[in-house]
Design a protein around this motif. Structure first.
Motif, PDB file in Angstrom:
ATOM      1  N   UNK A 166       0.817  -1.216   0.000  1.00 38.86           N
ATOM      2  CA  UNK A 166       0.000   0.000   0.000  1.00 38.86           C
ATOM      3  C   UNK A 166       0.848   1.262   0.000  1.00 38.86           C
ATOM      4  N   UNK A 167       2.094   1.152   0.416  1.00 34.19           N
ATOM      5  CA  UNK A 167       2.979   2.315   0.453  1.00 34.19           C
ATOM      6  C   UNK A 167       3.572   2.643  -0.918  1.00 34.19           C
ATOM      7  N   UNK A 168       3.419   1.740  -1.856  1.00 34.49           N
ATOM      8  CA  UNK A 168       3.850   2.042  -3.224  1.00 34.49           C
ATOM      9  C   UNK A 168       2.754   2.833  -3.921  1.00 34.49           C
ATOM     10  N   UNK A 169       3.128   3.953  -4.475  1.00 29.81           N
ATOM     11  CA  UNK A 169       2.166   4.828  -5.155  1.00 29.81           C
ATOM     12  C   UNK A 169       1.560   4.133  -6.369  1.00 29.81           C
ATOM     13  N   UNK A 170       2.408   3.401  -7.095  1.00 31.01           N
ATOM     14  CA  UNK A 170       1.952   2.686  -8.285  1.00 31.01           C
ATOM     15  C   UNK A 170       2.645   1.333  -8.398  1.00 31.01           C
ATOM     16  N   UNK A 245      -7.616   1.715   0.411  1.00 31.70           N
ATOM     17  CA  UNK A 245      -7.476   2.511   1.628  1.00 31.70           C
ATOM     18  C   UNK A 245      -7.586   3.997   1.321  1.00 31.70           C
ATOM     19  N   UNK A 246      -7.627   4.796   2.383  1.00 31.78           N
ATOM     20  CA  UNK A 246      -7.628   6.252   2.207  1.00 31.78           C
ATOM     21  C   UNK A 246      -6.342   6.705   1.539  1.00 31.78           C
ATOM     22  N   UNK A 247      -5.234   6.041   1.857  1.00 32.18           N
ATOM     23  CA  UNK A 247      -3.972   6.366   1.192  1.00 32.18           C
ATOM     24  C   UNK A 247      -4.084   6.144  -0.312  1.00 32.18           C
ATOM     25  N   UNK A 248      -4.792   5.088  -0.691  1.00 30.64           N
ATOM     26  CA  UNK A 248      -5.003   4.816  -2.111  1.00 30.64           C
ATOM     27  C   UNK A 248      -5.884   5.866  -2.769  1.00 30.64           C
ATOM     28  N   UNK A 271     -11.254  11.546 -17.466  1.00 28.74           N
ATOM     29  CA  UNK A 271     -10.322  10.684 -18.206  1.00 28.74           C
ATOM     30  C   UNK A 271      -8.977  10.576 -17.489  1.00 28.74           C
ATOM     31  N   UNK A 272      -8.577  11.621 -16.767  1.00 29.33           N
ATOM     32  CA  UNK A 272      -7.332  11.565 -15.989  1.00 29.33           C
ATOM     33  C   UNK A 272      -7.444  10.516 -14.889  1.00 29.33           C
ATOM     34  N   UNK A 273      -8.611  10.477 -14.251  1.00 29.14           N
ATOM     35  CA  UNK A 273      -8.845   9.503 -13.182  1.00 29.14           C
ATOM     36  C   UNK A 273      -8.836   8.092 -13.752  1.00 29.14           C
ATOM     37  N   UNK A 274      -9.517   7.898 -14.878  1.00 24.71           N
ATOM     38  CA  UNK A 274      -9.568   6.572 -15.508  1.00 24.71           C
ATOM     39  C   UNK A 274      -8.173   6.087 -15.901  1.00 24.71           C
ATOM     40  N   UNK A 275      -7.367   6.998 -16.409  1.00 25.55           N
ATOM     41  CA  UNK A 275      -6.028   6.639 -16.882  1.00 25.55           C
ATOM     42  C   UNK A 275      -5.146   6.132 -15.752  1.00 25.55           C
ATOM     43  N   UNK A 276      -5.330   6.705 -14.556  1.00 27.61           N
ATOM     44  CA  UNK A 276      -4.459   6.359 -13.433  1.00 27.61           C
ATOM     45  C   UNK A 276      -5.052   5.295 -12.519  1.00 27.61           C
ATOM     46  N   UNK A 277      -6.276   4.880 -12.764  1.00 28.24           N
ATOM     47  CA  UNK A 277      -6.944   3.945 -11.848  1.00 28.24           C
ATOM     48  C   UNK A 277      -6.209   2.615 -11.727  1.00 28.24           C
ATOM     49  N   UNK A 278      -5.803   2.030 -12.838  1.00 25.95           N
ATOM     50  CA  UNK A 278      -5.155   0.720 -12.779  1.00 25.95           C
ATOM     51  C   UNK A 278      -3.783   0.759 -12.104  1.00 25.95           C
ATOM     52  N   UNK A 279      -2.860   1.630 -12.543  1.00 23.67           N
ATOM     53  CA  UNK A 279      -1.546   1.631 -11.876  1.00 23.67           C
ATOM     54  C   UNK A 279      -1.591   2.036 -10.410  1.00 23.67           C
ATOM     55  N   UNK A 280      -2.559   2.874 -10.022  1.00 23.93           N
ATOM     56  CA  UNK A 280      -2.627   3.334  -8.638  1.00 23.93           C
ATOM     57  C   UNK A 280      -3.391   2.364  -7.743  1.00 23.93           C
ATOM     58  N   UNK A 281      -4.454   1.754  -8.269  1.00 20.55           N
ATOM     59  CA  UNK A 281      -5.328   0.923  -7.439  1.00 20.55           C
ATOM     60  C   UNK A 281      -5.130  -0.574  -7.613  1.00 20.55           C
ATOM     61  N   UNK A 282      -4.551  -1.000  -8.736  1.00 23.44           N
ATOM     62  CA  UNK A 282      -4.468  -2.418  -9.048  1.00 23.44           C
ATOM     63  C   UNK A 282      -3.825  -3.257  -7.961  1.00 23.44           C
ATOM     64  N   UNK A 283      -2.705  -2.776  -7.401  1.00 21.33           N
ATOM     65  CA  UNK A 283      -1.994  -3.550  -6.378  1.00 21.33           C
ATOM     66  C   UNK A 283      -2.608  -3.395  -4.993  1.00 21.33           C
ATOM     67  N   UNK A 284      -3.567  -2.490  -4.852  1.00 18.78           N
ATOM     68  CA  UNK A 284      -4.198  -2.255  -3.549  1.00 18.78           C
ATOM     69  C   UNK A 284      -5.456  -3.090  -3.362  1.00 18.78           C
ATOM     70  N   UNK A 285      -5.874  -3.793  -4.388  1.00 17.31           N
ATOM     71  CA  UNK A 285      -7.100  -4.577  -4.319  1.00 17.31           C
ATOM     72  C   UNK A 285      -6.742  -6.051  -4.128  1.00 17.31           C
ATOM     73  N   UNK A 286      -7.004  -6.565  -2.959  1.00 19.04           N
ATOM     74  CA  UNK A 286      -6.807  -7.997  -2.698  1.00 19.04           C
ATOM     75  C   UNK A 286      -8.146  -8.678  -2.931  1.00 19.04           C
TER      76      UNK A 286
END
Length: 308
Positions: A166-170, A245-248, A271-286
């Motif tokens: 979770x501490x990794x931004x992407x 998380x809130x950090x995410x 579109x900015x949010x959509x573009x960053x959703x996978x790299x930012x959230x992908x590793x935060x979803x178990x």
């Protein structure tokens, strides 16, 4: 607000790094997003795709101090943070800084170290400081940890705990090159020789002004609500074991601001949010869903997008 300087900075770094790693401009751009956000990046891919070379090219492009750490099972926390040693000549203890004290840290094959050693990174990544024997030492600014790991290997590896992931931004993945790009790599001089002559095209002094410009990018209430709709969806979905998380949520908000600034805009669009959703959230979803990209793509297609 002059977001053109952010766009210019991005183009300079991307063009310079592309001399070393061909055809991966989007990955380079995402690393720049992490850098301007003051975050850290986890690059996960099969061996031999240029992960380490890309990080070395980025660190050389921006200048500043750089340290590479090869993570192994016998690596100790003190090997990263540093130790207090007794100086017989001065008759007193002195702190000898470890390799974590640099602007850019390359943590190569981070999942090969034991959980005890991995945990030595937690304080430095989140609080930009290290505590040794009760004394706290601030890190250099800017401070960025770039970690690599090979997802296909399990022998002799220790999976990163959720608190550290979770501490990794992407989390990014390079993938294989296109045939045309790989042919060019085969026929050109070695990547090492290109890297040795790679110029520095930016200064660390640019970081603070650029980061402040990105922080000032406007996010409307509707777009902020859209970000929260995405985050809450992961928390309410029964297929997801642990939502974002809130950090995410903060990371997605910040990444969208920087993406807008890179495009020369002073406001965020959905579109900015959509573009960053996978790299930012992908590793935060178990979740029980193996393909995070498929899950997030489906989620974005179902959530209503603000029209203005």
């Amino acid at each position: 607000m002059d977001t053109k300087v952010v766009k210019d900075f991005t183009e300079r770094i991307t063009k310079n790094c592309a001399k070393v790693i061909l055809g991966k401009e989007e990955v380079i751009r995402q690393i720049i997003v992490c850098f301007l956000a003051g975050g850290h990046v986890l690059l996960e891919d099969v061996p031999g795709t240029g992960k380490t070379m890309l990080f070395r090219a980025f660190s050389k492009s921006i200048g500043g101090s750089f340290k590479r750490i090869q993570f192994t099972p016998d690596l100790l926390p003190s090997d990263l943070t540093g130790i207090n040693f007794y100086n017989q000549k001065e008759s007193r203890f002195e702190f000898r800084k470890g390799p974590l004290f640099a602007n850019i840290i390359l943590a190569d094959e981070i999942n090969r170290a034991t959980p005890r050693t991995q945990s030595a990174l937690l304080e430095s990544m989140e609080e930009k400081q290290i505590t040794v024997d009760g004394n706290t030492y601030p890190m250099d600014r800017p401070y960025m940890v770039m970690a690599t790991q090979n997802p296909l290997e399990s022998y002799g590896t220790f999976p990163l705990p959720e608190a550290q992931i979770d501490r990794f931004f992407m989390r990014l993945s390079m993938g294989y090159m296109l045939r045309e790009d790989e042919l060019k790599v085969l026929c050109r001089p070695s990547t090492i020789s290109i890297l040795e002559t790679l110029p520095t095209v930016a200064q660390l002094s640019e970081y603070e002004p650029l980061a402040k410009i990105c922080e000032g990018v406007e996010v409307s209430d509707d777009v902020a609500g859209y970000i929260m709709d995405i985050v809450e969806h992961t928390r309410d979905d029964s297929r997801v074991l642990m939502g974002v998380s809130t950090r995410g949520a903060l990371a997605l908000y910040r990444a969208a601001q920087i993406t807008a600034a890179m495009d020369g805009r002073s406001y965020v669009i959905p579109e900015d949010v959509k573009k960053e959703a996978l790299p930012v959230l992908g590793h935060r979803i178990a979740s029980s869903i193996a393909d995070a990209e498929e899950y997030i793509s489906g989620m974005l297609s179902r959530i209503a997008v603000p029209l203005e």
